[in-house]
Design an enzyme around this catalytic site. Structure first.
Site, PDB file in Angstrom:
ATOM      1  N   LYS A   1       2.747  -2.691   6.405  1.00 32.34           N
ATOM      2  CA  LYS A   1       2.948  -2.436   5.062  1.00 32.34           C
ATOM      3  C   LYS A   1       4.179  -2.302   4.885  1.00 32.34           C
ATOM      4  CE  LYS A   1      -1.208  -3.825   3.347  1.00 32.34           C
ATOM      5  NZ  LYS A   1      -1.227  -5.010   2.612  1.00 32.34           N
TER       6      LYS A   1
ATOM      7  N   TYR B   1      -1.353  -1.212  10.398  1.00 34.38           N
ATOM      8  CA  TYR B   1      -1.299  -1.429   9.186  1.00 34.38           C
ATOM      9  C   TYR B   1      -0.286  -0.602   8.540  1.00 34.38           C
ATOM     10  CZ  TYR B   1      -3.542  -1.242   4.392  1.00 34.38           C
ATOM     11  OH  TYR B   1      -3.895  -1.587   3.257  1.00 34.38           O
TER      12      TYR B   1
ATOM     13  N   SER C   1       0.927  -1.216   0.077  1.00 34.23           N
ATOM     14  CA  SER C   1       0.130   0.201   0.077  1.00 34.23           C
ATOM     15  C   SER C   1       0.743   1.265   0.007  1.00 34.23           C
ATOM     16  CB  SER C   1      -0.937  -0.085   1.337  1.00 34.23           C
ATOM     17  OG  SER C   1      -1.306   1.288   1.465  1.00 34.23           O
TER      18      SER C   1
HETATM   19  N1  LIG Z   1      -8.698  -1.360  -0.923  1.00 35.89           N
HETATM   20  C1  LIG Z   1      -7.852  -0.434  -1.081  1.00 35.89           C
HETATM   21  O1  LIG Z   1      -7.998   0.872  -1.150  1.00 35.89           O
HETATM   22  C2  LIG Z   1      -6.300  -0.730  -0.601  1.00 35.89           C
HETATM   23  C3  LIG Z   1      -5.302  -0.012  -0.857  1.00 35.89           C
HETATM   24  C4  LIG Z   1      -4.233  -0.316  -0.680  1.00 35.89           C
HETATM   25  C5  LIG Z   1      -3.713  -1.479  -0.423  1.00 35.89           C
HETATM   26  N2  LIG Z   1      -4.843  -2.605  -0.330  1.00 35.89           N
HETATM   27  C6  LIG Z   1      -4.518  -4.206  -0.038  1.00 35.89           C
HETATM   28  O2  LIG Z   1      -4.857  -5.032  -0.902  1.00 35.89           O
HETATM   29  C7  LIG Z   1      -5.157  -6.214  -0.393  1.00 35.89           C
HETATM   30  C8  LIG Z   1      -6.787  -6.545  -0.606  1.00 35.89           C
HETATM   31  O3  LIG Z   1      -7.724  -5.502  -0.142  1.00 35.89           O
HETATM   32  P1  LIG Z   1      -9.233  -5.220  -0.644  1.00 35.89           P
HETATM   33  O4  LIG Z   1      -9.422  -3.870  -0.640  1.00 35.89           O
HETATM   34  O5  LIG Z   1      -9.531  -6.085  -1.526  1.00 35.89           O
HETATM   35  O6  LIG Z   1      -9.843  -5.879   0.849  1.00 35.89           O
HETATM   36  P2  LIG Z   1     -10.919  -6.836   1.173  1.00 35.89           P
HETATM   37  O7  LIG Z   1     -12.185  -6.743   0.048  1.00 35.89           O
HETATM   38  O8  LIG Z   1     -11.473  -6.714   2.539  1.00 35.89           O
HETATM   39  O9  LIG Z   1     -10.347  -8.252   0.938  1.00 35.89           O
HETATM   40  C9  LIG Z   1      -9.352  -8.718   1.954  1.00 35.89           C
HETATM   41  C10 LIG Z   1      -9.125 -10.244   1.730  1.00 35.89           C
HETATM   42  O10 LIG Z   1      -8.055 -10.813   2.694  1.00 35.89           O
HETATM   43  C11 LIG Z   1      -8.460 -11.975   3.017  1.00 35.89           C
HETATM   44  N3  LIG Z   1      -8.220 -12.262   4.248  1.00 35.89           N
HETATM   45  C12 LIG Z   1      -8.232 -11.577   5.374  1.00 35.89           C
HETATM   46  N4  LIG Z   1      -7.913 -12.196   6.682  1.00 35.89           N
HETATM   47  C13 LIG Z   1      -7.383 -13.471   6.104  1.00 35.89           C
HETATM   48  C14 LIG Z   1      -6.974 -14.595   6.388  1.00 35.89           C
HETATM   49  N5  LIG Z   1      -6.827 -14.792   7.793  1.00 35.89           N
HETATM   50  N6  LIG Z   1      -6.305 -15.532   5.653  1.00 35.89           N
HETATM   51  C15 LIG Z   1      -6.801 -15.596   4.524  1.00 35.89           C
HETATM   52  N7  LIG Z   1      -7.310 -14.482   3.902  1.00 35.89           N
HETATM   53  C16 LIG Z   1      -7.748 -13.459   4.657  1.00 35.89           C
HETATM   54  C17 LIG Z   1     -10.183 -11.917   2.985  1.00 35.89           C
HETATM   55  O11 LIG Z   1     -10.651 -13.180   2.734  1.00 35.89           O
HETATM   56  P3  LIG Z   1     -11.558 -14.055   3.882  1.00 35.89           P
HETATM   57  O12 LIG Z   1     -12.125 -12.927   4.789  1.00 35.89           O
HETATM   58  O13 LIG Z   1     -12.524 -14.964   3.154  1.00 35.89           O
HETATM   59  O14 LIG Z   1     -10.672 -14.911   4.519  1.00 35.89           O
HETATM   60  C18 LIG Z   1     -10.403 -10.874   1.643  1.00 35.89           C
HETATM   61  O15 LIG Z   1     -10.467 -11.697   0.469  1.00 35.89           O
HETATM   62  C19 LIG Z   1      -5.023  -5.932   1.226  1.00 35.89           C
HETATM   63  O16 LIG Z   1      -3.818  -6.504   1.452  1.00 35.89           O
HETATM   64  C20 LIG Z   1      -5.161  -4.511   1.481  1.00 35.89           C
HETATM   65  O17 LIG Z   1      -4.167  -3.934   2.571  1.00 35.89           O
HETATM   66  C21 LIG Z   1      -6.144  -1.989  -0.648  1.00 35.89           C
END
Ligand SMILES: NC(=O)c1ccc[n+]([C@@H]2O[C@H](COP(=O)([O-])OP(=O)(O)OC[C@H]3O[C@@H](n4cnc5c(N)ncnc54)[C@H](OP(=O)(O)O)[C@@H]3O)[C@@H](O)[C@H]2O)c1
Length: 245
Positions: A153, A149, A136
């Site tokens: 990261k 967080y 991130s």
């Molecule tokens: N959205 C943004 O603005 C943004 C920006 C920068 C970086 N990111 C990064 O992008 C990545 C995905 O984010 P997103 O926005 O797609 O969030 P999201 O929709 O909340 O998805 C998060 C994913 O992580 C999985 N997860 C959480 N705990 C887990 C565990 N213990 N074991 C296995 N899987 C687990 C969840 O699956 P289950 O709950 O089914 O296990 C879910 O599929 C993250 O690393 C986040 O920090 C996001």
């Protein structure tokens, strides 16, 4: 150059917003994809929609036994997208130890466990590979209220560099994608509010990211198009992290 035909990829957190998109994109480029998360139903539904070359496995990245079982079930991998992540929002002075442990446990310890298990198998198979850590812009910049967080990261970015150095001899490339803010269900209310709108005005592109803004950068890191890239951080944020102070 961007084709992934004949490659096998695993995406963690494939039940979520970005993970599902990453799985679709890799599949669209010709890869076999393994969709992994705790919510296996969501992964199975997407795998079924994608059809041939897609399967779902259960994975809890916080559990070493679950990580080993998922990687055994996945079979030999060429590409790992280490994407699972969670966040806790609370000021530093009130940040709870359980929140710190949970965020570190998924975003840093979990990423380490999956990457190590995948890399060991890649080394054994002897055909190289590409590992992509989803970090991130908060790995390099900070905002109030997300100490666990940002620390996790930042750790993931340095783990990327460390692994790149140690795995190069095995032809395993390790890079990070650093997205800026991506529009999602979770942040919709915040970005509709005045502070959220003010934040969007500070992004040079004056808009949030969309999941498909990451398609090209992901494919670059996953495919032979990025064959001389390792230890890199690819920032995809509409200029947010370099905006003037
Ligand atoms: N959205 C943004 O603005 C943004 C920006 C920068 C970086 N990111 C990064 O992008 C990545 C995905 O984010 P997103 O926005 O797609 O969030 P999201 O929709 O909340 O998805 C998060 C994913 O992580 C999985 N997860 C959480 N705990 C887990 C565990 N213990 N074991 C296995 N899987 C687990 C969840 O699956 P289950 O709950 O089914 O296990 C879910 O599929 C993250 O690393 C986040 O920090 C996001």
């Amino acid at each position: 150059m961007f084709s992934l035909e004949g490659r096998r990829a695993l995406v963690t957190g494939a039940s979520g917003l970005l993970g599902a998109r990453f799985a679709r994109v890799l599949h669209g480029a010709g890869a076999e994809v393994v969709l992994a998360a705790r919510r296996t139903q969501a992964c199975a539904a997407l795998a079924e929609e994608l059809g041939a070359r897609a399967m779902a496995v259960a994975l809890d990245v916080a559990s070493p036994a679950s990580v080993a079982a998922a990687l055994d079930a996945a079979g030999p991998l060429d590409i790992l997208v280490n994407n699972a992540g969670i966040a806790a929002t609370r000021p530093f002075l009130e940040h709870r130890l359980e929140e710190w442990d949970a965020v570190m446990g998924v975003n840093l310890r979990g990423a380490f466990l999956v990457a190590q298990q995948a890399a060991r198998r890649m080394v054994e198979a002897g055909r190289g590979g590409s590992i992509i850590h989803v970090a991130s812009i908060l790995g390099e910049r900070v905002i109030p209220g997300v100490a666990s967080y940002t620390a996790a990261k930042a750790g993931l970015l340095h783990l990327t560099r460390q692994m790149a150095v140690e795995l190069a001899r095995h032809r395993i490339r390790v890079n990070a994608l650093a997205p800026g803010y991506v529009a999602s269900e979770l942040n919709r209310d915040f970005f509709a509010s005045e502070p959220g709108q003010a934040m969007i005005r500070r992004i040079p592109f004056r808009r949030l990211g969309q999941p498909d803004d990451l398609d090209g950068p992901l494919l670059l890191l996953a495919s032979d198009a990025g064959r001389y890239m390792t230890g890199s951080v690819l920032t995809v944020d509409g200029g947010h992290s370099v905006a003037p102070l």
